[in-house]
Write a protein that holds these residues in place. Structure first.
Motif, PDB file in Angstrom:
ATOM      1  N   VAL A   1       1.096  -0.815  -0.365  1.00 22.58           N
ATOM      2  CA  VAL A   1      -0.033  -0.280  -0.593  1.00 22.58           C
ATOM      3  C   VAL A   1       0.632   0.809   0.518  1.00 22.58           C
ATOM      4  CG1 VAL A   1      -1.653   1.557   1.357  1.00 22.58           C
ATOM      5  CG2 VAL A   1      -1.725  -0.690   0.657  1.00 22.58           C
ATOM      6  N   LEU A   2       1.725   1.035   0.864  1.00 24.31           N
ATOM      7  CA  LEU A   2       2.937   2.645   1.335  1.00 24.31           C
ATOM      8  C   LEU A   2       3.198   2.588  -0.716  1.00 24.31           C
ATOM      9  CD1 LEU A   2       4.651   1.766   4.334  1.00 24.31           C
ATOM     10  CD2 LEU A   2       2.974   3.784   3.251  1.00 24.31           C
ATOM     11  N   ALA A   3       3.665   1.665  -1.150  1.00 21.85           N
ATOM     12  CA  ALA A   3       4.760   1.727  -2.410  1.00 21.85           C
ATOM     13  C   ALA A   3       3.237   2.520  -3.595  1.00 21.85           C
ATOM     14  CB  ALA A   3       4.961   0.687  -2.884  1.00 21.85           C
ATOM     15  N   PHE A   4       2.303   1.926  -3.301  1.00 22.86           N
ATOM     16  CA  PHE A   4       1.624   2.439  -4.170  1.00 22.86           C
ATOM     17  C   PHE A   4       1.075   3.701  -4.194  1.00 22.86           C
ATOM     18  CE2 PHE A   4      -2.555   2.309  -6.524  1.00 22.86           C
ATOM     19  CZ  PHE A   4      -2.201   1.454  -7.601  1.00 22.86           C
ATOM     20  N   VAL A   5       0.962   4.101  -2.798  1.00 26.20           N
ATOM     21  CA  VAL A   5       0.094   5.595  -2.900  1.00 26.20           C
ATOM     22  C   VAL A   5       1.523   6.267  -3.145  1.00 26.20           C
ATOM     23  CG1 VAL A   5       0.516   6.734  -0.455  1.00 26.20           C
ATOM     24  CG2 VAL A   5      -1.221   5.154  -0.488  1.00 26.20           C
ATOM     25  N   ALA A   6       3.198   6.010  -2.889  1.00 23.33           N
ATOM     26  CA  ALA A   6       4.309   7.094  -4.052  1.00 23.33           C
ATOM     27  C   ALA A   6       3.903   6.311  -4.913  1.00 23.33           C
ATOM     28  CB  ALA A   6       5.259   5.602  -2.985  1.00 23.33           C
ATOM     29  N   LEU A   7       3.819   5.687  -5.520  1.00 19.20           N
ATOM     30  CA  LEU A   7       3.525   5.372  -7.190  1.00 19.20           C
ATOM     31  C   LEU A   7       2.840   6.595  -7.958  1.00 19.20           C
ATOM     32  CD1 LEU A   7       4.401   3.491  -9.908  1.00 19.20           C
ATOM     33  CD2 LEU A   7       2.780   2.489  -9.125  1.00 19.20           C
ATOM     34  N   LEU A   8       1.178   5.920  -6.824  1.00 22.23           N
ATOM     35  CA  LEU A   8       0.310   7.092  -7.542  1.00 22.23           C
ATOM     36  C   LEU A   8       0.673   8.479  -7.301  1.00 22.23           C
ATOM     37  CD1 LEU A   8      -2.956   5.758  -6.423  1.00 22.23           C
ATOM     38  CD2 LEU A   8      -2.287   6.213  -8.173  1.00 22.23           C
ATOM     39  N   ARG A   9       1.238   9.160  -6.155  1.00 20.29           N
ATOM     40  CA  ARG A   9       1.567  10.626  -5.900  1.00 20.29           C
ATOM     41  C   ARG A   9       3.199  10.919  -6.860  1.00 20.29           C
ATOM     42  NH1 ARG A   9       0.796  12.302  -0.735  1.00 20.29           N
ATOM     43  NH2 ARG A   9       2.538  13.476  -1.388  1.00 20.29           N
ATOM     44  N   ARG A  10       3.497   9.526  -8.196  1.00 17.76           N
ATOM     45  CA  ARG A  10       4.810  10.387  -8.662  1.00 17.76           C
ATOM     46  C   ARG A  10       3.585  10.405  -9.988  1.00 17.76           C
ATOM     47  NH1 ARG A  10       8.877  12.662 -10.896  1.00 17.76           N
ATOM     48  NH2 ARG A  10       9.524  11.767 -12.345  1.00 17.76           N
ATOM     49  N   VAL A  11       2.917   9.250 -10.311  1.00 18.65           N
ATOM     50  CA  VAL A  11       2.030   9.912 -11.339  1.00 18.65           C
ATOM     51  C   VAL A  11       1.493  10.957 -11.491  1.00 18.65           C
ATOM     52  CG1 VAL A  11       0.484   8.634 -13.250  1.00 18.65           C
ATOM     53  CG2 VAL A  11       2.013   7.040 -11.910  1.00 18.65           C
ATOM     54  N   ARG A  12       0.667  11.314  -9.828  1.00 19.40           N
ATOM     55  CA  ARG A  12      -0.191  12.490 -10.443  1.00 19.40           C
ATOM     56  C   ARG A  12       0.616  13.771 -10.670  1.00 19.40           C
ATOM     57  NH1 ARG A  12      -4.528  10.348  -6.050  1.00 19.40           N
ATOM     58  NH2 ARG A  12      -5.887   9.111  -7.360  1.00 19.40           N
ATOM     59  N   ALA A  13       2.211  13.866 -10.156  1.00 22.00           N
ATOM     60  CA  ALA A  13       2.720  14.938 -10.093  1.00 22.00           C
ATOM     61  C   ALA A  13       3.509  14.936 -11.240  1.00 22.00           C
ATOM     62  CB  ALA A  13       3.549  14.964  -9.258  1.00 22.00           C
ATOM     63  N   THR A  14       3.596  14.059 -12.125  1.00 21.38           N
ATOM     64  CA  THR A  14       4.053  13.806 -13.305  1.00 21.38           C
ATOM     65  C   THR A  14       3.433  13.892 -14.883  1.00 21.38           C
ATOM     66  OG1 THR A  14       4.758  12.027 -13.628  1.00 21.38           O
ATOM     67  CG2 THR A  14       6.780  13.271 -12.463  1.00 21.38           C
ATOM     68  N   ALA A  15       2.228  13.941 -14.203  1.00 23.15           N
ATOM     69  CA  ALA A  15       0.796  13.281 -15.197  1.00 23.15           C
ATOM     70  C   ALA A  15       0.767  15.114 -16.278  1.00 23.15           C
ATOM     71  CB  ALA A  15       0.002  12.798 -15.241  1.00 23.15           C
ATOM     72  N   VAL A  16       0.464  14.543 -17.495  1.00 20.19           N
ATOM     73  CA  VAL A  16       0.169  15.389 -18.440  1.00 20.19           C
ATOM     74  C   VAL A  16      -0.982  15.835 -18.597  1.00 20.19           C
ATOM     75  CG1 VAL A  16       0.901  16.467 -20.657  1.00 20.19           C
ATOM     76  CG2 VAL A  16       2.811  15.873 -18.978  1.00 20.19           C
ATOM     77  N   PRO A  17      -1.443  17.243 -18.080  1.00 22.52           N
ATOM     78  CA  PRO A  17      -3.071  17.453 -18.406  1.00 22.52           C
ATOM     79  C   PRO A  17      -3.658  16.648 -19.804  1.00 22.52           C
ATOM     80  CG  PRO A  17      -2.243  19.177 -17.727  1.00 22.52           C
ATOM     81  CD  PRO A  17      -1.278  17.871 -18.134  1.00 22.52           C
ATOM     82  N   ALA A  18      -5.012  15.913 -20.196  1.00 18.91           N
ATOM     83  CA  ALA A  18      -4.776  15.372 -21.594  1.00 18.91           C
ATOM     84  C   ALA A  18      -5.647  17.274 -22.011  1.00 18.91           C
ATOM     85  CB  ALA A  18      -6.236  14.300 -21.381  1.00 18.91           C
ATOM     86  N   ALA A  19      -5.284  17.270 -22.976  1.00 21.02           N
ATOM     87  CA  ALA A  19      -5.787  17.742 -24.538  1.00 21.02           C
ATOM     88  C   ALA A  19      -7.289  18.139 -24.109  1.00 21.02           C
ATOM     89  CB  ALA A  19      -5.157  18.042 -25.450  1.00 21.02           C
ATOM     90  N   VAL A  20      -8.068  19.161 -24.003  1.00 22.67           N
ATOM     91  CA  VAL A  20      -9.458  18.932 -23.834  1.00 22.67           C
ATOM     92  C   VAL A  20      -9.949  20.136 -25.223  1.00 22.67           C
ATOM     93  CG1 VAL A  20     -11.871  20.058 -22.902  1.00 22.67           C
ATOM     94  CG2 VAL A  20      -9.883  19.264 -21.243  1.00 22.67           C
ATOM     95  N   THR A  21     -10.795  18.839 -26.071  1.00 23.74           N
ATOM     96  CA  THR A  21     -11.231  19.228 -27.412  1.00 23.74           C
ATOM     97  C   THR A  21     -12.600  19.585 -27.534  1.00 23.74           C
ATOM     98  OG1 THR A  21      -9.846  17.785 -28.524  1.00 23.74           O
ATOM     99  CG2 THR A  21     -11.833  18.305 -29.973  1.00 23.74           C
ATOM    100  N   PRO A  22     -12.827  20.794 -28.149  1.00 24.11           N
ATOM    101  CA  PRO A  22     -14.108  21.685 -28.042  1.00 24.11           C
ATOM    102  C   PRO A  22     -15.156  20.564 -28.378  1.00 24.11           C
ATOM    103  CG  PRO A  22     -12.553  23.448 -28.752  1.00 24.11           C
ATOM    104  CD  PRO A  22     -12.098  21.834 -28.549  1.00 24.11           C
ATOM    105  N   VAL A  23     -16.531  20.552 -28.459  1.00 28.25           N
ATOM    106  CA  VAL A  23     -17.385  19.854 -28.997  1.00 28.25           C
ATOM    107  C   VAL A  23     -17.886  20.290 -30.263  1.00 28.25           C
ATOM    108  CG1 VAL A  23     -20.144  18.706 -29.026  1.00 28.25           C
ATOM    109  CG2 VAL A  23     -18.518  18.889 -26.756  1.00 28.25           C
ATOM    110  N   GLY A  24     -17.830  19.116 -31.321  1.00 28.54           N
ATOM    111  CA  GLY A  24     -17.413  19.629 -32.427  1.00 28.54           C
ATOM    112  C   GLY A  24     -16.083  20.105 -33.245  1.00 28.54           C
ATOM    113  N   VAL A  25     -15.419  20.246 -33.128  1.00 28.09           N
ATOM    114  CA  VAL A  25     -14.323  20.421 -33.500  1.00 28.09           C
ATOM    115  C   VAL A  25     -13.308  19.223 -33.643  1.00 28.09           C
ATOM    116  CG1 VAL A  25     -12.073  20.926 -33.453  1.00 28.09           C
ATOM    117  CG2 VAL A  25     -14.143  22.009 -32.621  1.00 28.09           C
ATOM    118  N   GLY A  26     -12.750  18.958 -35.156  1.00 25.94           N
ATOM    119  CA  GLY A  26     -12.592  17.284 -35.396  1.00 25.94           C
ATOM    120  C   GLY A  26     -13.202  16.292 -35.990  1.00 25.94           C
ATOM    121  N   ARG A  27     -14.662  16.497 -35.791  1.00 28.53           N
ATOM    122  CA  ARG A  27     -15.094  15.413 -36.396  1.00 28.53           C
ATOM    123  C   ARG A  27     -16.011  16.123 -37.603  1.00 28.53           C
ATOM    124  NH1 ARG A  27     -19.460  14.235 -31.727  1.00 28.53           N
ATOM    125  NH2 ARG A  27     -18.326  13.289 -30.634  1.00 28.53           N
TER     126      ARG A  27
END
Length: 158
Positions: free
Chosen positions: A132-158
């Motif tokens: 559990v401790l190792a997994f929490v560390a992993l999650l904290r690392r992933v969340r700290a280094t994750a690049v936010p997903a680009a939000v595509t406006p509705v209807g664009v690119g279709r």
């Protein structure tokens, strides 16, 4: 997390067969575990977990959001898996699996097997806490280094 999975699997698959009817089950285990057994698998795995854990502590030490999670995981693993095993399990393994058959009375073997199973609960709990401790560390690392997903406006690119 790998070590915890191995210990949990061993608990479910091997322990009922090894400790279910001591001393007869201990004799069957000696006959079955000739080519390899937990003693061949867990010491190298434990050593690799300690080495990689210490490396992880060193590599995350500058990050206060990870440092104590990783250090705590390693400390719990060393205490519950290594030190507890050396002090508690190794002497009992000698009695049950190394000493010649007939060295100990059936009553003593039943007592030692019962102690082993009871102590194993501590080791299993420690492995769970470590995971559990190792997994929490992993999650904290992933969340700290994750690049936010680009939000595509509705209807664009279709």
């Amino acid at each position: 997390m790998l070590s915890f999975g191995g210990v949990a699997a061993e608990t479910v698959m091997l322990y009922p067969n090894i400790f279910g009817d001591a001393p007869a089950s201990l004799e069957r285990a000696r006959e079955f575990l000739v080519a390899g057994g937990p003693g061949d698998y867990f010491p190298p795995l434990g050593a690799s977990v300690v080495v990689t854990g210490l490396a992880a502590v060193a590599l995350t030490w500058r990050d206060p959001g990870l440092r104590w999670w990783v250090a705590a995981a390693v400390a719990v693993f060393v205490a519950c898996e290594f030190l507890f095993s050396v002090l508690f399990f190794w002497p009992r393994n000698e009695i049950m699996f190394v000493d010649p058959v007939g060295t100990h009375t059936p009553e003593h073997l039943r007592q030692v097997a019962g102690e082993f199973v009871a102590g194993h609960r501590v080791r299993l709990a420690g492995g769970g806490v470590t995971a559990v401790l190792a997994f929490v560390a992993l999650l904290r690392r992933v969340r700290a280094t994750a690049v936010p997903a680009a939000v595509t406006p509705v209807g664009v690119g279709r």
